[in-house]
Design a protein around this motif. Sequence first.
Motif, PDB file in Angstrom:
ATOM      1  N   ARG A  85       0.837  -1.215   0.000  1.00 50.70           N
ATOM      2  CA  ARG A  85       0.000   0.000   0.000  1.00 50.70           C
ATOM      3  C   ARG A  85       0.866   1.257   0.000  1.00 50.70           C
ATOM      4  O   ARG A  85       0.595   2.217  -0.723  1.00 50.70           O
ATOM      5  CB  ARG A  85      -0.933   0.011   1.217  1.00 50.70           C
ATOM      6  CG  ARG A  85      -2.172  -0.839   1.041  1.00 50.70           C
ATOM      7  CD  ARG A  85      -3.189  -0.560   2.131  1.00 50.70           C
ATOM      8  NE  ARG A  85      -2.668  -0.715   3.478  1.00 50.70           N
ATOM      9  CZ  ARG A  85      -2.580  -1.861   4.144  1.00 50.70           C
ATOM     10  NH1 ARG A  85      -2.992  -2.987   3.569  1.00 50.70           N
ATOM     11  NH2 ARG A  85      -2.097  -1.901   5.363  1.00 50.70           N
ATOM     12  N   ALA A  86       1.917   1.251   0.822  1.00 46.98           N
ATOM     13  CA  ALA A  86       2.794   2.422   0.900  1.00 46.98           C
ATOM     14  C   ALA A  86       3.505   2.662  -0.426  1.00 46.98           C
ATOM     15  O   ALA A  86       3.643   3.813  -0.870  1.00 46.98           O
ATOM     16  CB  ALA A  86       3.799   2.247   2.034  1.00 46.98           C
ATOM     17  N   ALA A  87       3.969   1.607  -1.082  1.00 50.13           N
ATOM     18  CA  ALA A  87       4.659   1.746  -2.366  1.00 50.13           C
ATOM     19  C   ALA A  87       3.714   2.294  -3.431  1.00 50.13           C
ATOM     20  O   ALA A  87       4.089   3.162  -4.228  1.00 50.13           O
ATOM     21  CB  ALA A  87       5.241   0.408  -2.804  1.00 50.13           C
ATOM     22  N   LYS A  88       2.469   1.806  -3.445  1.00 47.72           N
ATOM     23  CA  LYS A  88       1.490   2.299  -4.415  1.00 47.72           C
ATOM     24  C   LYS A  88       1.181   3.776  -4.180  1.00 47.72           C
ATOM     25  O   LYS A  88       1.086   4.558  -5.119  1.00 47.72           O
ATOM     26  CB  LYS A  88       0.209   1.467  -4.347  1.00 47.72           C
ATOM     27  CG  LYS A  88       0.355   0.107  -4.986  1.00 47.72           C
ATOM     28  CD  LYS A  88      -0.946  -0.676  -4.883  1.00 47.72           C
ATOM     29  CE  LYS A  88      -0.806  -2.043  -5.520  1.00 47.72           C
ATOM     30  NZ  LYS A  88      -2.053  -2.826  -5.394  1.00 47.72           N
ATOM     31  N   ALA A  89       1.023   4.159  -2.920  1.00 44.93           N
ATOM     32  CA  ALA A  89       0.741   5.560  -2.591  1.00 44.93           C
ATOM     33  C   ALA A  89       1.907   6.448  -3.024  1.00 44.93           C
ATOM     34  O   ALA A  89       1.706   7.539  -3.566  1.00 44.93           O
ATOM     35  CB  ALA A  89       0.478   5.712  -1.093  1.00 44.93           C
ATOM     36  N   TYR A  90       3.121   5.976  -2.798  1.00 49.75           N
ATOM     37  CA  TYR A  90       4.303   6.735  -3.193  1.00 49.75           C
ATOM     38  C   TYR A  90       4.325   6.941  -4.709  1.00 49.75           C
ATOM     39  O   TYR A  90       4.541   8.052  -5.195  1.00 49.75           O
ATOM     40  CB  TYR A  90       5.563   6.016  -2.729  1.00 49.75           C
ATOM     41  CG  TYR A  90       6.831   6.721  -3.140  1.00 49.75           C
ATOM     42  CD1 TYR A  90       7.307   7.797  -2.407  1.00 49.75           C
ATOM     43  CD2 TYR A  90       7.537   6.320  -4.270  1.00 49.75           C
ATOM     44  CE1 TYR A  90       8.465   8.462  -2.781  1.00 49.75           C
ATOM     45  CE2 TYR A  90       8.684   6.978  -4.647  1.00 49.75           C
ATOM     46  CZ  TYR A  90       9.143   8.036  -3.906  1.00 49.75           C
ATOM     47  OH  TYR A  90      10.278   8.697  -4.290  1.00 49.75           O
TER      48      TYR A  90
END
Length: 80
Positions: A20-25
């Motif tokens: 999720r964090a990688a996608k948001a980034y």
Amino acid sequence: MDHEDADRGHPDSAGEGLIRAAKAYRRTEKAHEEARQELKRAAVRAIAAGVKQSEVVKVTGWTREYLRRLKKDKKDHGDD
């Protein structure tokens, strides 16, 4: 899940959080770069319009040397 997993968090949920964090980034990366380029242009315009370099440094957080390079790059590329 044993006691040790409870202290660290479950590996599956940690992996999902990472995804999720990688996608948001990635979603915000392009907008961030566009905003950075606009800030560079605005800083150069402000200096050209007579805003004191010390004020531009304060607002942007950039060094005087970095601002000098931005101005030089703009001049070298013939940008107005």
